[in-house]
Scaffold this active site. Structure first.
Site, PDB file in Angstrom:
ATOM      1  N   ASP A 118      47.009  40.713  42.899  1.00  0.00           N
ATOM      2  CA  ASP A 118      46.880  40.913  44.337  1.00  0.00           C
ATOM      3  C   ASP A 118      47.522  42.265  44.702  1.00  0.00           C
ATOM      4  O   ASP A 118      47.226  43.274  44.060  1.00  0.00           O
ATOM      5  CB  ASP A 118      47.525  39.723  45.067  1.00  0.00           C
ATOM      6  CG  ASP A 118      47.229  39.659  46.551  1.00  0.00           C
ATOM      7  OD1 ASP A 118      46.212  39.042  46.928  1.00  0.00           O
ATOM      8  OD2 ASP A 118      48.021  40.200  47.338  1.00  0.00           O
ATOM      9  N   ASP A 245      37.993  33.220  41.825  1.00  0.00           N
ATOM     10  CA  ASP A 245      38.524  34.046  42.917  1.00  0.00           C
ATOM     11  C   ASP A 245      37.410  34.906  43.484  1.00  0.00           C
ATOM     12  O   ASP A 245      37.057  35.932  42.897  1.00  0.00           O
ATOM     13  CB  ASP A 245      39.670  34.924  42.414  1.00  0.00           C
ATOM     14  CG  ASP A 245      40.248  35.809  43.516  1.00  0.00           C
ATOM     15  OD1 ASP A 245      40.043  35.488  44.703  1.00  0.00           O
ATOM     16  OD2 ASP A 245      40.903  36.814  43.199  1.00  0.00           O
ATOM     17  N   HIS A 274      42.667  32.285  43.129  1.00  0.00           N
ATOM     18  CA  HIS A 274      43.248  33.620  43.340  1.00  0.00           C
ATOM     19  C   HIS A 274      44.687  33.693  42.832  1.00  0.00           C
ATOM     20  O   HIS A 274      45.047  34.631  42.125  1.00  0.00           O
ATOM     21  CB  HIS A 274      43.198  33.973  44.824  1.00  0.00           C
ATOM     22  CG  HIS A 274      43.760  35.327  45.138  1.00  0.00           C
ATOM     23  ND1 HIS A 274      43.171  36.494  44.701  1.00  0.00           N
ATOM     24  CD2 HIS A 274      44.870  35.703  45.823  1.00  0.00           C
ATOM     25  CE1 HIS A 274      43.884  37.532  45.119  1.00  0.00           C
ATOM     26  NE2 HIS A 274      44.924  37.072  45.795  1.00  0.00           N
TER      27      HIS A 274
END
Length: 297
Positions: A118, A245, A274
């Site tokens: 991320d 994801d 995710h």
């Protein structure tokens, strides 16, 4: 800049989180980090994203450290046990890069194996190409260095709007929505812990809008310049993405095709969402251990 500090009692008795806290002063802001494993070993740097904190890595730390690795896990400023600048304008892409860069320099970290997911990817990749001599290798999981030229999935667009405008921001439910499994009551409490009220959430609300989604976004040019260096990156580069994801789907192939150091690596796709650290901690720890052993061999 007004700085908030989450009361320590919010972090009492968190599930599976026995780690000793460490703090470093980053330009007058206290940044929290975990430091486990032998201090004389070269470091594995685990960078989290939004809206998580170092708690995301709780099930990876011991296994990775027990293999003889020093494991460093900072909380981004505005997250976890780190101080929280109260205004959204205090949280820019550039400021978070600078804060993590200062953190790395203050700890004197060298020969780093970076694991970024991320925002840990958006920040970590920029720092790695700026200070390549500090890094021995990179693992990216469900992350990217966007330049505004990639098409963003509508899920991210919804998150961006929700983070900015929703009067209520239930962090634990956001993370639950990003995994295929479930979080229990105590895990949800741990993810809520850093944010006693909405005034502590400036970082969460500000960061999604800083992801470059168009060619002329403020940091898109800087990321394109970073990609020029990434396309010459010959040190080991591994992807460990999930298959569930939608936000980063296909990003692993994109990275593999463009980064020379990705050639010949054992890239892997894991079953999960995710926040893959919540679902595949053991596998990810094994991937890091093998990757680092290969570098050191």
């Amino acid at each position: 800049m007004r700085i908030l500090h989450t009361p320590e009692y919010r972090f009492n008795d968190l599930k599976d989180f026995p780690y000793k806290p460490h703090f470093v002063n980053v330009n007058g802001i206290m940044m929290h980090y975990l430091d486990e494993g032998p201090n004389n070993s070269t470091p594995v740097l685990l960078l989290h994203g939004v809206p998580t904190w170092s708690y995301l890595y709780r099930n990876m730390i011991d296994k990775t450290a027990d293999a003889g690795n020093r494991v460093i896990v900072p909380d981004m400023i505005g997250f976890g046990k780190s101080d929280k600048p109260e205004k959204r304008c205090d949280h820019s892409y550039k400021s978070h890069i600078e804060w993590i860069k200062i953190f790395i320099n203050l700890l004197g970290l060298k020969n780093i194996v970076l694991f970024g997911q991320d925002w840990g990817s958006l920040i970590g990749l920029r720092i790695a190409v700026e200070q390549p001599d500090r890094f021995a290798g990179i693992i990216i999981s469900n992350g990217m260095l966007p330049t505004g030229e990639q098409k963003m999935h509508f899920t991210f667009k919804l998150w961006k709007i929700f983070a900015r405008y929703s009067p209520v921001l239930p962090v634990d439910l956001v993370i639950s929505a990003g995994i295929k499994g479930t979080l229990d009551k105590e895990e949800k409490r741990a993810y809520r812990a850093p944010f006693p009220s909405s005034k502590y959430m400036a970082g969460i609300r500000a960061m999604p809008k800083h992801v470059p989604v168009s060619f002329n976004d403020p940091e898109a040019k800087a990321n394109r310049e970073a990609w020029i260096k990434l396309c010459k990156w010959n040190k080991p580069f591994l992807t460990a993405f999930s298959n569930g994801d939608p936000i980063t789907h296909g990003g692993d192939k994109y990275l593999q095709d463009r980064i020379p150091g990705a050639a010949g690596q054992n890239h892997i796709t894991l079953n999960g969402g995710h926040f893959i650290q919540e679902e595949r901690a053991k596998e990810l720890s094994d991937i890091i251990i093998r990757f680092k052993e290969k570098i050191n061999s």
